[in-house]
Design a protein around this motif. Sequence first.
Motif, short mmCIF file in Angstrom:
data_model
loop_
_atom_site.label_atom_id
_atom_site.label_comp_id
_atom_site.label_asym_id
_atom_site.label_seq_id
_atom_site.Cartn_x
_atom_site.Cartn_y
_atom_site.Cartn_z
N UNK A 32 0.84 -1.20 0.00
CA UNK A 32 0.00 0.00 0.00
C UNK A 32 0.87 1.26 0.00
N UNK A 33 1.95 1.23 0.78
CA UNK A 33 2.87 2.36 0.80
C UNK A 33 3.49 2.57 -0.58
N UNK A 34 3.85 1.48 -1.25
CA UNK A 34 4.40 1.59 -2.60
C UNK A 34 3.39 2.24 -3.54
N UNK A 35 2.14 1.81 -3.47
CA UNK A 35 1.10 2.37 -4.34
C UNK A 35 0.92 3.87 -4.06
N UNK A 36 0.98 4.23 -2.78
CA UNK A 36 0.82 5.63 -2.41
C UNK A 36 1.98 6.47 -2.95
N UNK A 37 3.20 5.98 -2.81
CA UNK A 37 4.36 6.73 -3.27
C UNK A 37 4.36 6.87 -4.80
N UNK A 38 3.92 5.83 -5.50
CA UNK A 38 3.82 5.93 -6.96
C UNK A 38 2.77 6.98 -7.34
N UNK A 39 1.66 6.98 -6.63
CA UNK A 39 0.61 7.98 -6.86
C UNK A 39 1.15 9.38 -6.64
N UNK A 40 1.89 9.55 -5.54
CA UNK A 40 2.46 10.85 -5.21
C UNK A 40 3.53 11.27 -6.23
N UNK A 41 4.35 10.33 -6.67
CA UNK A 41 5.40 10.65 -7.63
C UNK A 41 4.81 11.11 -8.96
N UNK A 73 11.67 4.26 -8.18
CA UNK A 73 10.71 4.53 -9.25
C UNK A 73 11.09 5.84 -9.92
N UNK A 74 10.95 5.91 -11.24
CA UNK A 74 11.32 7.10 -11.99
C UNK A 74 10.40 7.24 -13.20
N UNK A 75 10.26 8.47 -13.65
CA UNK A 75 9.46 8.70 -14.86
C UNK A 75 10.23 8.20 -16.09
N UNK A 76 9.52 7.64 -17.07
CA UNK A 76 10.19 7.15 -18.29
C UNK A 76 10.61 8.30 -19.20
N UNK A 77 11.52 8.01 -20.09
CA UNK A 77 11.95 8.98 -21.08
C UNK A 77 10.84 9.19 -22.12
N UNK A 78 10.69 10.43 -22.57
CA UNK A 78 9.81 10.77 -23.70
C UNK A 78 8.33 10.66 -23.39
N UNK A 79 7.95 10.83 -22.13
CA UNK A 79 6.54 10.95 -21.77
C UNK A 79 6.39 12.26 -21.03
N UNK A 87 0.95 4.12 -13.32
CA UNK A 87 1.23 2.95 -14.15
C UNK A 87 2.36 3.19 -15.15
N UNK A 88 2.71 4.46 -15.39
CA UNK A 88 3.78 4.78 -16.35
C UNK A 88 5.17 4.70 -15.73
N UNK A 89 5.25 4.71 -14.42
CA UNK A 89 6.54 4.79 -13.74
C UNK A 89 7.35 3.50 -13.89
N UNK A 90 8.67 3.66 -13.88
CA UNK A 90 9.57 2.52 -14.01
C UNK A 90 10.20 2.19 -12.67
N UNK A 91 10.25 0.91 -12.33
CA UNK A 91 10.99 0.45 -11.16
C UNK A 91 12.36 -0.01 -11.63
N UNK A 92 13.40 0.63 -11.10
CA UNK A 92 14.77 0.41 -11.59
C UNK A 92 15.66 -0.06 -10.44
N UNK A 93 16.52 -1.03 -10.71
CA UNK A 93 17.44 -1.48 -9.68
C UNK A 93 18.78 -0.75 -9.80
N UNK A 94 19.73 -1.09 -8.93
CA UNK A 94 21.01 -0.38 -8.87
C UNK A 94 21.88 -0.58 -10.10
N UNK A 103 3.06 -1.61 -19.71
CA UNK A 103 2.92 -0.24 -20.16
C UNK A 103 3.71 0.07 -21.42
N UNK A 104 3.28 1.10 -22.16
CA UNK A 104 3.90 1.42 -23.45
C UNK A 104 5.21 2.21 -23.35
N UNK A 105 5.45 2.88 -22.23
CA UNK A 105 6.62 3.76 -22.12
C UNK A 105 7.64 3.10 -21.20
N UNK A 106 8.62 2.41 -21.79
CA UNK A 106 9.55 1.62 -20.99
C UNK A 106 11.01 2.00 -21.21
N UNK A 107 11.26 3.23 -21.63
CA UNK A 107 12.64 3.65 -21.88
C UNK A 107 13.16 4.44 -20.67
#
Length: 281
Positions: A32-41, A73-79, A87-94, A103-107
């Motif tokens: 739930x915290x993850x969903x909230x932070x994605x919403x906020x981001x 989590x980060x915004x994708x390129x070119x959106x 749902x557009x946000x990307x989860x990225x590791x180290x 989702x369609x925006x995965x760059x």
Amino acid sequence: MANGAPSEVASKVLERERSSLPTPPQFSDKLEERAYLKYRLAQALRIFAKRGYDEGLAGHITVRDPVRPNCFWVNPLALHFKLIQPSDLLLVDAKGNILDESGPHRVLNVAAFMIHSRIHEARPDVICAAHSHSLYGKVFAALGIPLDMISQDACGFYNDLALYTQYRGVVQDEEEGTAIAQALGTYKAAILQNHGLLVATDSIEASIYFYIKLEKVCQTQLAADAAAAARNIPTVKISDAQAAVAGKIVGSLRRGWVGGTMEFELLEKEEGVSFKYKPGQ
């Protein structure tokens, strides 16, 4: 308060203020915290767009994932910032791997990864880092100078603002990201010479608040310097002692969270949408 200590009446008012300020939400469920932070981001990026902080492909905001703290989590390129939803946000590791493929925006923006991965790695206290090429921050960054303490708002960055002066082109490698993270140090913000502004704090709300504040402070100094030069007089500086006292108040992360929350409440009122948790989102 001439001697720096509030009166008894002022102390009571200040304590009443502190005790009545809202506090960040608490979550027992990490999903739930993850969903909230994605919403906020996603909201944060739309707030940046409303304020004109978008600049083509440039600019990125990240939030540390509460389920996998070594990822963000980060915004994708070119959106466009205005269009971004959770749902557009990307989860990225180290290592720069995108861990979800829906989702369609995965760059992934290379510069976003190189800068933010190093900040999140170096600063476990940082939940959210925001960087953009906003107008006044970009103009002020071209001067390669620190901020002057010429306003109460500027004091919010007293001894809490780095100046990175080693611009070496578009950030395309780990070395530059590491250098920026090292320059940031333990501060909450940095001016990146010939580049833009960077803010990194313990909440999305505080990062957005202090980014907006820093952009306005840069605008204020540019205007004040121009006015002073036209009159052939220097701007009036706040003393170090007074800047330090003011900075502890207006620069606190708690106040940053409260002030930032106001921006999100306004957006929710305008959009007519508020957070509602649905398992699996």
